[in-house]
Scaffold this motif. Structure first.
Motif, short mmCIF file in Angstrom:
data_model
loop_
_atom_site.label_atom_id
_atom_site.label_comp_id
_atom_site.label_asym_id
_atom_site.label_seq_id
_atom_site.Cartn_x
_atom_site.Cartn_y
_atom_site.Cartn_z
N TYR A 317 0.78 -1.24 0.00
CA TYR A 317 0.00 0.00 0.00
C TYR A 317 0.82 1.29 0.00
N GLY A 318 2.14 1.21 0.20
CA GLY A 318 2.91 2.46 0.19
C GLY A 318 4.20 2.33 0.95
N GLU A 323 1.88 7.17 4.06
CA GLU A 323 1.30 6.91 2.73
C GLU A 323 0.30 5.76 2.76
N TYR A 327 -3.47 6.13 1.58
CA TYR A 327 -4.12 5.18 0.67
C TYR A 327 -5.43 4.67 1.27
N LYS A 330 -8.10 7.12 0.59
CA LYS A 330 -8.58 7.07 -0.80
C LYS A 330 -9.48 5.85 -1.02
#
Length: 568
Positions: A317-318, A323, A327, A330
């Protein structure tokens, strides 16, 4: 402009170095002497397609090097150099290309290794090469709209930038609408995936910067023994009888006792007193930190396990916890959109319709500016046609535009608005207009290309324009008109021209003679810059062939004198 070109081991060229001047430079010589080979070398130097066939026989590699001087600080090459980390000193740009006998290509710009694509991008702004059967961008109908936009650059560019802001936003909205409009099964699978990802991140209960804090704690625990030893040694060196702090106290007391008798001693006593109290406080801090230090091997295992879990999530995921959490936000937003898909589709459809209306209005303004530019361009080209004895030729800019907009049938907008632009030509009375690339006659095509090039050379901002026998198929007064036009283009850009026409050669500011000779049993190409007398001899040969006659020499002399008058 191209000021110097070095070629080594390239086809029949052993090694030559040519210095070029401003204005019009012509290259003449017998067929097969190597004139076009020099142009091929420049073509490769600016990113053309290479081949092992260009490497001279029995050589390991072919080396090409060109020095360009760019005076205009607004030239596109400056922004490209900054983009690719290339240093430009005093506007000097050196392009280098090596082609090995195994087909490998090595490219450099000002000593920096670059890809062939970057070399080609930079080279496209430096040199524009035209041949009798290949006129590059001018013959490419997809490029005509860009040429028209350059013709009235200041006004059209501003309108185009305003349009593109809306267009790119519109493209994103349409993409999102398509994604939400996909079939139910696909959307259900997407929703399952998003919910799984959201739950996985949520269950991890991540905290902002948790990974950074855990890594610091792990490093401390992993080096516990070294930390404990360092603090203990520092504390023991400072605290205790006959230790550092004790000696500081003695020194401070000694100075303090005599501070009333000497200003210097008083100053130093105060400074030493402050230092003593600072070190005393530091000693207490070290003792307190030492007392609080504890090693828990289980805690180290817990941290390792937690970091492993975070690393697993990072791979999916990052690269950081922050991050990953972004995510997650989002994903939550997309889940909400899919769950309430119908209302979101309705909202997106409204936004797309309104934005498309606004974009259409900007595209319409862009279209109107282009129509005005097309009228002016047409007048300029018709004037250029007359100068080239194409009095009956007609030029037209044709627009294929969707100039109506309705809610039911949306206009097809693209990056250039709603315009498709094509240049059409008719060279004979009564003949219909045809697309530029469908003109059959070589002589007419050469003149049309020169007319267009004369107008667009300045807008295209290329530093050098090369014509490779574009004057083939013409003679007489047309040849002289083409010579005038080629020299006119050299007022705005450096022009290199391979020609067999004495009229063109006579207009040259610099005349280079290319000849083929034998050296140590091998064929080589040599380049010589001709003086005035040698120019007369070469023009005489071009007029009559290999045999020089008094009449030919007289005609050549008159041709040069006439050319000087025409240039002035």
């Amino acid at each position: 402009m191209l000021t110097e070109l070095s070629i080594r081991n390239f086809t029949i060229i052993d090694e030559i170095s040519i210095q070029f001047q401003e204005g019009l430079t012509v290259l003449t010589g017998e067929t097969g002497a190597g004139k076009s080979i020099i142009i091929d070398a420049i073509q490769l130097l600016i990113g053309g397609r290479g081949s092992v066939e260009f490497v001279r026989h029995k050589s390991k590699k072919a080396d090409l090097e060109g020095l360009f001087i760019i005076d205009d600080q607004q030239h596109p090459v400056f922004s490209l150099a900054e983009q690719y980390g290339i240093t430009l000193s005093e506007g000097e740009l050196v392009l280098e290309r090596t082609i090995t006998n195994r087909g490998r290509s090595i490219c450099r710009v000002n000593g920096k290794l670059v890809t062939l694509a970057i070399l080609r991008e930079i080279g496209s702004h430096l040199v524009d090469i035209h041949t009798q059967h290949e006129t590059q961008s001018l013959m490419d109908s997809s490029y005509h709209i860009e040429l028209l936009d350059h013709y009235n650059f200041e006004q059209i560019q501003k309108a185009k930038e305003e349009y593109l802001l809306l267009y790119h936003k519109l493209v994103k909205l349409k993409k999102r609408y398509r994604e939400l409009s996909e079939n139910e099964q696909k959307m259900a699978h997407r929703l399952d995936l998003l919910e799984f990802q959201y739950n996985e991140i949520e269950q991890a209960e991540l905290q902002p910067d948790e990974d950074i804090l855990l890594e610091k704690e792990r490093e401390q625990l992993a080096n516990f023994e070294r930390i404990h030893q360092a603090i203990s040694e520092a504390y023991n060196a400072l605290y205790g009888e006959n230790k550092g702090l004790d000696w500081f106290h003695i020194a401070q007391q000694s100075l303090q006792g005599a501070s009333d008798y000497d200003a210097f001693i008083k100053e130093k006593a105060e400074a030493l007193t402050n230092t003593y109290y600072n070190i005393e406080e530091m000693t207490y801090d070290l003792r307190q930190y030492l007392d609080e230090l504890s090693f828990n091997p289980e805690q180290l295992n817990v941290i390792e396990a937690r970091l492993n879990e975070i690393d697993r999530l990072k791979k999916k995921y990052g690269p950081s916890v922050i991050e990953i959490l972004d995510y997650m936000g989002k994903v939550a937003e997309e889940i909400e959109q899919i769950t309430h898909k119908d209302s979101h589709l309705q909202q997106l459809a409204y936004q797309i319709t309104e934005l498309e209306k606004d974009a259409y209005l900007e595209a319409k303004q862009l279209h109107e500016l282009r129509v005005q530019a097309a009228e002016s361009l047409t007048d300029d080209i018709h004037q250029a046609f007359k100068e080239l004895f194409l009095e009956h030729a007609k030029f037209q800019v044709t627009f294929e535009s969707h100039d109506k907009f309705t809610i039911d049938k949306r206009t097809s907008l693209h990056e250039n608005g709603f315009d498709q632009v094509h240049f059409y030509i008719s060279t004979n009375p009564g003949e219909p207009l045809k697309e530029l690339n469908k003109i059959a006659s070589g002589g007419e095509l050469s003149r049309i290309m020169l007319a267009l090039k004369g107008i667009f050379a300045k807008q295209e901002q290329t530093t050098s324009v090369i014509f490779d026998e574009v004057d083939t198929g013409v003679s007489g007064r047309v040849a002289q008109a083409m010579a005038d036009k080629i020299h006119h283009i050299s007022n705005d850009s450096q022009v290199l021209c391979i020609t067999h026409l004495p009229q063109v050669a006579a207009m040259a500011d610099t005349h280079l003679f290319i000849q083929k000779m034998e050296k140590q049993g091998r064929t080589v190409t040599a380049v010589t810059e001709l003086n005035k007398i040698e120019k007369v001899d070469e023009l005489s040969r071009m007029l009559t062939g290999s045999q020089l006659t008094e009449t030919a020499i007289q005609h050549a002399t008159e041709l040069l004198e006439l050319a000087e008058k025409r240039k002035k």
